[in-house]
Design a protein around this motif. Structure first.
Motif, PDB file in Angstrom:
ATOM      1  N   LYS A 105       0.495  -1.189   0.055  1.00 41.84           N
ATOM      2  CA  LYS A 105       0.104  -0.130   0.002  1.00 41.84           C
ATOM      3  C   LYS A 105       0.814   1.220   0.038  1.00 41.84           C
ATOM      4  O   LYS A 105       1.876   1.453   0.801  1.00 41.84           O
ATOM      5  N   THR A 110       6.305   8.027  -3.894  1.00 45.49           N
ATOM      6  CA  THR A 110       6.545   7.246  -4.967  1.00 45.49           C
ATOM      7  C   THR A 110       7.631   6.251  -4.496  1.00 45.49           C
ATOM      8  O   THR A 110       8.597   6.687  -4.252  1.00 45.49           O
ATOM      9  N   VAL A 168       4.982   1.999  -6.396  1.00 50.69           N
ATOM     10  CA  VAL A 168       3.738   2.174  -5.914  1.00 50.69           C
ATOM     11  C   VAL A 168       3.481   3.578  -5.556  1.00 50.69           C
ATOM     12  O   VAL A 168       4.267   3.943  -5.060  1.00 50.69           O
ATOM     13  N   GLU A 172      -2.383   3.887  -3.469  1.00 55.19           N
ATOM     14  CA  GLU A 172      -2.343   2.623  -4.527  1.00 55.19           C
ATOM     15  C   GLU A 172      -2.184   1.269  -3.630  1.00 55.19           C
ATOM     16  O   GLU A 172      -1.231   1.465  -2.626  1.00 55.19           O
ATOM     17  N   THR A 173      -3.061   0.263  -4.020  1.00 53.46           N
ATOM     18  CA  THR A 173      -2.675  -1.012  -3.289  1.00 53.46           C
ATOM     19  C   THR A 173      -2.230  -1.859  -4.590  1.00 53.46           C
ATOM     20  O   THR A 173      -3.191  -2.071  -5.448  1.00 53.46           O
ATOM     21  N   VAL A 174      -1.227  -2.812  -4.354  1.00 58.01           N
ATOM     22  CA  VAL A 174      -0.800  -3.709  -5.320  1.00 58.01           C
ATOM     23  C   VAL A 174      -0.709  -5.267  -4.370  1.00 58.01           C
ATOM     24  O   VAL A 174      -0.093  -5.294  -3.359  1.00 58.01           O
TER      25      VAL A 174
END
Length: 605
Positions: A105, A110, A168, A172-174
């Motif tokens: 998350k 960045t 990320v 954003e959530t990856v």
């Protein structure tokens, strides 16, 4: 690989569990059970033996981590020059298969990230086939094992490993989901991350929220109980002694054992921990596992079993693993399962007695079990054995073993199950008295007037701290006070208690190991029994301060190097903390350790 044992944190689904280091590397995972072969084994070798690391590509300025309240959901925050990310790791509960979910998350800025996935089944040796099922799914197969990795990140193969780089952004959530299944079956189905995340959070919040109040130690106790729940194999109720095998009791030495099994010795203390804290269902499941495991001939009772009650725990050495910090050998299985340890009969009797007083329903054939156990113990209690510490030297007449044999007959003589059978009651009391007389004649140093490790030796042993706790003699008996004083003199190192004097040669192994944390909590309990409450609280606070940053204990602690040693996390350490916390809290409130139930400190005195 994280350099220190305490750098790891556990996630789990109450069937198995994983260890993740502060560096973002998952270095230990056995599937589908705690005692299955590992597929990530860097903990006991190196990266080529299997690991799954997700971490920032650039230098990390600061790492911090914590569990989401009352759960085994781990949150690790990495701060870098360009931004901050969190990795949330957990294993969903209540699923048909085990899954590891890792969510990256973006918190701010960045952050360029790296992924390095090395799967090696069979304790770090079997290289799998890796196949691409679709653009976002990999199948990883060797023999009967299969892992499936799902993620939107583009993955590539490189030098027999799977790698990726991704960025990320803030907000954003990856996601990454690694799922286990049998290789002859279709791949495990995808999971809905939001659903399983919500369900897992709700499960842990509800479970840990049931913990009884322990004053200022409530959160510490709650974390220990969650750890115990995480070490429970839910299908059977068995509780493993630790998540790992072969983490050394002395770095570089051979005291490396497989603790991924269930010990009868832990039974009474574990029952007390659950009953103290209000977890009757867990106590019930553990008691029932215990009785299923020992079913059969009393002469064939073992000191430990597999999580399903398995008896074959053959020990072998893994030759291709170099061991944690080059501590060889790495062992799988535990040959101590075949030892004679008389104390387990007392533990069984005490567990049944404690369960009954704790309000657990009676068990089928419980009276019959007690009868055959006592008949067998009556025949063998005078034999030497390998004792509580499972020595691999010659058998001895260990004082603790004899005392626990006394416990078995003492509890039987007091049992309500005998009803009006005064003949049998008197018979059991006569045997208990005979054992007590033997111990008081042969197990005491005539000059120091203290109990010793075994008949005819002058060595001290921390298991002697249990004599007052189980009610063998009152805590204010001069022989008990002298024993505590001698343990303080000879086994207390920087305020922490060693198990025994390893330089005595009694265990057939090279000398040296860390201080055993459970023994130190037993000293807390003895201080409480002797009315030394300030000393008890001071020692408890010192021990509580040794947990790692997420509240976990290993088996031992090295007071000189100030680091954890032995298998991790260790159930016995956490059980001892829970019971000592309740003892101190209840005594401080001038109440019994368990309201309406004799408890850890005063139950037999």
């Amino acid at each position: 690989m994280a350099s220190l044992i305490e750098d790891y944190a556990m996630i789990g689904d109450c069937r198995t569990a994983a260890l993740i280091g502060k560096d973002g590397s998952l270095d230990w995972l056995c599937l589908p059970r705690f005692d299955s072969a590992s597929c990530f084994t860097a903990l006991l070798g190196d990266d080529d033996n299997g690991r799954w690391r997700i971490a920032p590509r650039d230098e990390v300025k600061k790492v911090s981590r914590s569990y989401v309240d009352g759960s085994l959901i781990l949150r690790t925050r990495f701060e870098t020059e360009t931004g901050t990310i969190e990795v949330v790791d957990f294993m969903p509960v209540g699923m048909d298969n085990s899954h590891v979910v890792r969510l990256v998350k973006g918190v701010s800025g960045t952050v360029p990230m790296q992924l390095d996935l090395v799967v090696r089944f069979d304790y770090g040796v079997s290289v799998p086939w890796v196949s691409q099922i679709d653009d976002h799914t990999l199948s990883i197969v060797a023999g009967d094992d299969m892992l499936v990795l799902r993620t939107p990140v583009n993955l590539t193969g490189e030098d027999m490993r799977t790698v990726a780089e991704f960025i990320v952004l803030e907000g954003e959530t990856v996601p990454f989901v690694l799922s286990y299944g049998a290789s002859h079956l279709p791949p495990p189905s995808p999971i809905d991350i939001d659903t399983v995340s919500h369900r897992t959070k709700a499960f842990w919040a509800g479970w840990s929220g049931r913990c009884a109040d322990v004053g200022r130690w409530t959160e510490l106790v709650k974390r220990s109980l969650v750890t115990l729940k995480g070490l429970t194999y839910e299908p059977t109720g068995g509780i493993v002694a630790a998540l790992t095998t072969s983490l050394p009791e002395q770095v570089g030495g051979p005291r490396n054992w497989d603790y991924r099994y269930c010990w009868l010795r832990d039974a009474t203390f574990t029952l007390l921990a659950f009953l103290n804290a209000g977890y009757e269902e867990e106590a019930h499941l553990w008691r029932d596992w215990l009785l299923r495991a020992v079913a059969g001939s009393p002469a064939q009772i073992q000191i430990m079993y597999g999580v399903g009650g398995e008896r074959r725990l053959d020990e072998w050495v893994v030759p291709w693993l170099k061991g944690y910090e080059n501590s060889r050998p790495v062992r799988v299985g535990n040959a101590a399962a075949g030892q004679l340890q008389l104390d387990i009969y007392g533990e069984l009797a005490d567990a049944l007695s404690t369960a009954g007083r704790g309000g657990l329903p009676p068990v089928p054939r419980g009276s019959e079990l007690r009868k055959v156990l006592l008949e067998h113990l009556e025949e063998i209690w005078e034999q030497p054995d390998e004792g509580i510490w499972e020595i691999r030297g010659p058998a001895q007449n260990f004082v603790h073993s004899k005392v626990m044999a006394w416990v078995a007959f003492d509890r039987a003589a007091k049992s309500e199950h005998l009803g009006a059978d005064e003949v049998k009651r008197e018979h059991y009391r006569a045997i208990a008295d005979r054992i007590q007389a033997s111990v008081c004649e042969h197990g005491i140093d005539p000059e120091r007037q203290c109990f010793t490790q075994a008949y005819g030796v002058d060595h001290m042993d921390a298991s002697l701290l249990l004599l007052a706790i189980v009610g063998f003699l009152p805590a204010d008996d001069p022989r008990i006070r002298n024993t505590v004083a001698e343990i303080e003199k000879r086994l207390l190192v920087n305020g922490i208690v060693l198990r025994y004097e390893t330089d005595s040669g009694i265990d057939g192994l090279p000398p040296g190991e860390g201080a055993f944390l459970a023994c130190s909590f037993w000293l807390v309990d003895n201080y409480v029994l002797q009315g030394r409450l300030e000393e008890a609280e001071a020692l408890f606070e010192r021990l509580a301060g040794l947990v790692n940053d997420v509240g976990l204990f290993a088996e031992e602690y090295d007071p000189a190097e100030k680091r954890h040693l032995g298998n991790f996390p260790q159930a016995f350490s956490h059980v001892a903390l829970v019971n000592s916390a309740f003892a101190l809290h209840r005594v401080g409130q001038r109440r019994d350790p368990i309201e309406g139930l004799p408890g850890h400190v005063s139950r037999h005195t």
